[in-house]
Design a protein around this motif. Structure first.
Motif, PDB file in Angstrom:
ATOM      1  N   ASN A 199       0.812  -1.221   0.000  1.00  0.00           N
ATOM      2  CA  ASN A 199       0.000   0.000   0.000  1.00  0.00           C
ATOM      3  C   ASN A 199       0.843   1.267   0.000  1.00  0.00           C
ATOM      4  O   ASN A 199       0.503   2.263   0.639  1.00  0.00           O
ATOM      5  N   SER A 200       1.948   1.221  -0.706  1.00  0.00           N
ATOM      6  CA  SER A 200       2.798   2.402  -0.895  1.00  0.00           C
ATOM      7  C   SER A 200       2.600   2.913  -2.318  1.00  0.00           C
ATOM      8  O   SER A 200       1.735   2.438  -3.045  1.00  0.00           O
ATOM      9  N   SER A 201       3.422   3.881  -2.716  1.00  0.00           N
ATOM     10  CA  SER A 201       3.324   4.436  -4.077  1.00  0.00           C
ATOM     11  C   SER A 201       4.382   3.857  -4.998  1.00  0.00           C
ATOM     12  O   SER A 201       4.753   4.465  -6.012  1.00  0.00           O
ATOM     13  N   ILE A 202       4.888   2.690  -4.664  1.00  0.00           N
ATOM     14  CA  ILE A 202       5.894   2.015  -5.475  1.00  0.00           C
ATOM     15  C   ILE A 202       5.281   1.547  -6.798  1.00  0.00           C
ATOM     16  O   ILE A 202       4.162   1.035  -6.830  1.00  0.00           O
ATOM     17  N   THR A 203       6.012   1.718  -7.884  1.00  0.00           N
ATOM     18  CA  THR A 203       5.590   1.254  -9.207  1.00  0.00           C
ATOM     19  C   THR A 203       6.593   0.227  -9.734  1.00  0.00           C
ATOM     20  O   THR A 203       7.515  -0.179  -9.021  1.00  0.00           O
ATOM     21  N   ASP A 204       6.441  -0.149 -10.975  1.00  0.00           N
ATOM     22  CA  ASP A 204       7.362  -1.108 -11.597  1.00  0.00           C
ATOM     23  C   ASP A 204       8.815  -0.642 -11.497  1.00  0.00           C
ATOM     24  O   ASP A 204       9.724  -1.456 -11.290  1.00  0.00           O
ATOM     25  N   ILE A 205       9.025   0.660 -11.619  1.00  0.00           N
ATOM     26  CA  ILE A 205      10.394   1.204 -11.571  1.00  0.00           C
ATOM     27  C   ILE A 205      11.031   0.920 -10.215  1.00  0.00           C
ATOM     28  O   ILE A 205      12.196   0.510 -10.125  1.00  0.00           O
ATOM     29  N   GLY A 206      10.268   1.138  -9.143  1.00  0.00           N
ATOM     30  CA  GLY A 206      10.794   0.887  -7.814  1.00  0.00           C
ATOM     31  C   GLY A 206      11.176  -0.568  -7.610  1.00  0.00           C
ATOM     32  O   GLY A 206      12.174  -0.871  -6.943  1.00  0.00           O
ATOM     33  N   ILE A 207      10.401  -1.484  -8.192  1.00  0.00           N
ATOM     34  CA  ILE A 207      10.689  -2.909  -8.055  1.00  0.00           C
ATOM     35  C   ILE A 207      11.996  -3.275  -8.750  1.00  0.00           C
ATOM     36  O   ILE A 207      12.739  -4.151  -8.288  1.00  0.00           O
ATOM     37  N   THR A 208      12.314  -2.592  -9.840  1.00  0.00           N
ATOM     38  CA  THR A 208      13.573  -2.905 -10.555  1.00  0.00           C
ATOM     39  C   THR A 208      14.794  -2.645  -9.680  1.00  0.00           C
ATOM     40  O   THR A 208      15.822  -3.301  -9.843  1.00  0.00           O
ATOM     41  N   TYR A 209      14.707  -1.688  -8.754  1.00  0.00           N
ATOM     42  CA  TYR A 209      15.837  -1.387  -7.879  1.00  0.00           C
ATOM     43  C   TYR A 209      16.109  -2.503  -6.877  1.00  0.00           C
ATOM     44  O   TYR A 209      17.152  -2.519  -6.218  1.00  0.00           O
ATOM     45  N   LEU A 210      15.179  -3.433  -6.757  1.00  0.00           N
ATOM     46  CA  LEU A 210      15.330  -4.510  -5.773  1.00  0.00           C
ATOM     47  C   LEU A 210      16.027  -5.737  -6.343  1.00  0.00           C
ATOM     48  O   LEU A 210      16.339  -6.675  -5.606  1.00  0.00           O
ATOM     49  N   ARG A 211      16.301  -5.731  -7.620  1.00  0.00           N
ATOM     50  CA  ARG A 211      16.838  -6.936  -8.283  1.00  0.00           C
ATOM     51  C   ARG A 211      18.144  -7.409  -7.667  1.00  0.00           C
ATOM     52  O   ARG A 211      18.467  -8.596  -7.696  1.00  0.00           O
ATOM     53  N   GLY A 212      18.920  -6.488  -7.111  1.00  0.00           N
ATOM     54  CA  GLY A 212      20.221  -6.857  -6.548  1.00  0.00           C
ATOM     55  C   GLY A 212      20.138  -7.456  -5.158  1.00  0.00           C
ATOM     56  O   GLY A 212      21.150  -7.943  -4.629  1.00  0.00           O
ATOM     57  N   LEU A 213      18.969  -7.426  -4.550  1.00  0.00           N
ATOM     58  CA  LEU A 213      18.824  -7.925  -3.175  1.00  0.00           C
ATOM     59  C   LEU A 213      18.622  -9.440  -3.197  1.00  0.00           C
ATOM     60  O   LEU A 213      17.529  -9.950  -2.991  1.00  0.00           O
ATOM     61  N   GLN A 214      19.693 -10.152  -3.437  1.00  0.00           N
ATOM     62  CA  GLN A 214      19.598 -11.587  -3.688  1.00  0.00           C
ATOM     63  C   GLN A 214      19.373 -12.429  -2.437  1.00  0.00           C
ATOM     64  O   GLN A 214      19.161 -13.637  -2.536  1.00  0.00           O
ATOM     65  N   LYS A 215      19.399 -11.789  -1.252  1.00  0.00           N
ATOM     66  CA  LYS A 215      19.053 -12.514  -0.024  1.00  0.00           C
ATOM     67  C   LYS A 215      17.590 -12.318   0.358  1.00  0.00           C
ATOM     68  O   LYS A 215      17.117 -12.918   1.322  1.00  0.00           O
ATOM     69  N   LEU A 216      16.882 -11.493  -0.411  1.00  0.00           N
ATOM     70  CA  LEU A 216      15.493 -11.180  -0.082  1.00  0.00           C
ATOM     71  C   LEU A 216      14.638 -12.447  -0.147  1.00  0.00           C
ATOM     72  O   LEU A 216      14.525 -13.072  -1.199  1.00  0.00           O
ATOM     73  N   SER A 217      14.050 -12.802   0.984  1.00  0.00           N
ATOM     74  CA  SER A 217      13.226 -14.013   1.031  1.00  0.00           C
ATOM     75  C   SER A 217      11.746 -13.700   1.229  1.00  0.00           C
ATOM     76  O   SER A 217      10.899 -14.550   0.946  1.00  0.00           O
TER      77      SER A 217
END
Length: 578
Positions: A264-282
């Motif tokens: 329920n934030s204002s994150i869009t597809d662009i914001g999700i792309t910044y997470l690609r490097g978080l390879q420990k994200l479970s």
């Protein structure tokens, strides 16, 4: 089990251990040692039929608690005993500002006062006197101000701090937190004090592993102050509409991040792309965000994902073909999206799935055929879908299922026959008007059921006889059925019940309370919208474990319930009417 069970078909689903971003008022914080001790003590106090003699230590603690007003100080006692006395006074709501002074300089390790009435700066003076011994503090919902937070500066070993829903301190008060370098967990939900400038205080908390800022509405732009928190593993900024894509860019270097709540934030597809490097994200929760199928490719790159919540994102079948690589996924929530049976084809490869939520999706019987390979599935939510009797033949082979929700589907009595092989089933939700006594008869093989929800089912007095088969049942809801006192005679034989909801059965009288008076394991009881009177309350006296009592729209008064509480039900913490 709510007050009077006024449910709606579009009711949001709350998941126990996978937050969707709209959670309760506060959560406990504290050292694991303390939480374990409280948990064990709670189980001992409320175990059904417990005739075990209390230990000498427990007898001493109880005696001191009864006479606590006679003592000016407990500082001479060993710390673990002082801690237990403190916990008991808090649990029984007997702690006051005056009695708190007896705990000055007691070297307590854990102070849990979340939502406790009257907590203010004066209390903080005693709390801070625990000094370097203090490990955990929860003062959520208190009136503590900047001055109160200042007193924590000498508690150098503090590891966990919860300030949820506190609105009396400002961003200046957060500066005093910045010196608590041993903090590993910090929770400040729904606070206007957490501004971009106020978040500077977090930059020094280099040992922080968990940060919870849910519902903080002014934090956009402050994420730059989190860059140095390289040990951060969990970040919750759910229900913060101010959070934008640029904030995700600011935390994209937190490589140890394992859990991220941005629902329920204002994150869009662009914001999700910044997470690609978080390879420990479970764990990733993006419920209610304005994303499209385009971002599913970025999500599919998170190979360590075990829990993914995409509820209420307006997604359709497009893009899910990329999910085949998420082989570590154990929990997937797709509720309230526009997906159809075609989408389920792309879930075939997720063979490690243990939880799948398809609530209010356009899923039908044939779609369930595509789930037959998910043999590890333990929980399946199909509420408000187009599933009917024929679809249950595909579920019948998922013999590890423990939790099944079929509320508001087209399933009828005959369809329930197909569930007979699900012998591991512990929780079944059938709140549908088309279920009758015959359907209940078809479930008698499921003897391991712990939770049975029959909200709105047309169960009669004779039908309740089938409930005797469920020897392990702990939670039962027959809300809005057609049972009377006669039907309760069968229910009273289920002595394992700890939660019972019989609300909206308008024929129940004081006789019902008399019948259940022997169910001493009960901790929660709801008999709202019935013919219960003040006279019937006397039958509840034996229910010493009762903690919640709901009698709304009955002929009872709050004053009479309070009398019962003070005289006979010491553990009763919540009651309605109040």
């Amino acid at each position: 089990m709510g007050g009077i069970c006024s449910r709606k078909r579009n009711q949001q689903v709350i998941e126990d251990d996978f937050r969707r971003g709209v959670s309760g008022r506060y959560c406990r914080s504290g050292s694991s040692k303390w939480l374990g001790a409280r948990s064990l003590r709670s189980m001992a106090n409320h175990s059904p039929g417990g005739g075990t003699c209390p230990s000498l230590m427990d007898l001493c603690i109880n005696k001191i608690r009864e006479d606590f007003h006679k003592y000016n100080s407990f500082s001479i006692l060993p710390r673990d005993i002082s801690q237990q006395i403190f916990n008991e006074l808090v649990d029984s709501h007997c702690l006051t500002e005056a009695s708190l002074n007896a705990f000055r300089d007691c070297a307590l390790q854990d102070v849990y006062l979340g939502e406790y009435p009257g907590v203010n700066d004066a209390w903080m003076d005693v709390i801070s006197s625990q000094g370097s011994s203090l490990l955990s503090v929860d003062i959520s919902g208190s009136d503590v101000t900047d001055n109160g937070l200042r007193l924590l500066k000498d508690c150098s070993n503090l590891q966990a701090l919860a300030l949820n829903y506190c609105d009396q301190f400002s961003e200046h008060g957060l500066k005093y937190i910045s010196g608590l370098s041993n903090l590993t967990s910090l929770s400040i939900r729904k606070s206007s004090a957490v501004t971009p400038d106020g978040m500077r205080a977090f930059s020094n908390l280099l040992n922080l592993e968990k940060l919870d800022l849910e519902r903080c509405s002014e934090i956009h732009g402050g994420f730059v102050h989190l860059k140095a928190l390289k040990k951060l593993e969990s970040l919750n900024v759910g229900c913060c509409k101010c959070v934008m894509d640029s904030d995700m860019k600011a935390i994209s270097g937190l490589m140890n991040l394992k859990e991220l709540q941005i629902s329920n934030s204002s994150i869009t597809d662009i914001g999700i792309t910044y997470l690609r490097g978080l390879q420990k994200l479970s764990t990733l929760n993006v419920e209610g965000c304005n994303i499209t199928a385009a971002c599913l490719e970025s999500i599919s790159a998170l190979a360590a994902l075990a829990c993914l919540n995409l509820n209420r994102c307006g997604l359709s079948d497009d893009g899910f073909e990329k999910f085949s690589g998420l082989t570590s996924l154990k929990r997937l929530s797709l509720a309230f999206n526009k997906i159809t049976d075609e989408c389920l084809v792309h879930l075939k490869g997720l063979t490690n799935l243990e939880y799948l939520n398809l609530d209010s999706c356009k899923i039908g019987d044939e779609g369930l055929a595509k789930l037959t390979g998910l043999i590890l599935l333990k929980s399946l939510v199909l509420s408000d879908t187009e599933v009917g009797n024929s679809g249950l033949r595909y579920i019948s082979g998922l013999n590890k299922l423990e939790d099944l929700n079929l509320s508001f589907t087209s399933v009828t009595d005959n369809g329930l026959k197909r569930l007979a092989g699900l012998t591991n089933l512990k929780s079944l939700n059938l709140d549908a008007r088309q279920i009758t006594d015959a359907g209940l008869a078809n479930l008698t093989s499921l003897s391991g059921l712990i939770t049975l929800d029959l909200f709105g089912a047309r169960i009669s007095d004779s039908g309740t006889a089938y409930l005797r088969s469920f020897k392990k049942l702990q939670s039962l809801e027959i809300c809005g059925g057609g049972i009377s006192d006669a039907g309760v005679k069968n229910i009273r034989e289920i002595v394992s019940l700890t939660q019972l909801n019989l609300s909206q059965n308008g024929n129940l009288t004081d006789r019902t309370l008399e019948l259940i008076s022997g169910m001493t394991a009960l901790r929660s009881l709801n008999v709202s919208n019935c013919r219960i009177t003040n006279e019937g309350l006397r039958h509840l006296k034996p229910l010493k474990n009762l903690r919640s009592l709901t009698l709304e729209s009955c002929k009872v008064t709050a004053s009479e319930i309070k009398k019962l509480q003070s005289a006979e039900l010491p553990n009763l913490l919540s009651f309605r009417p109040e």
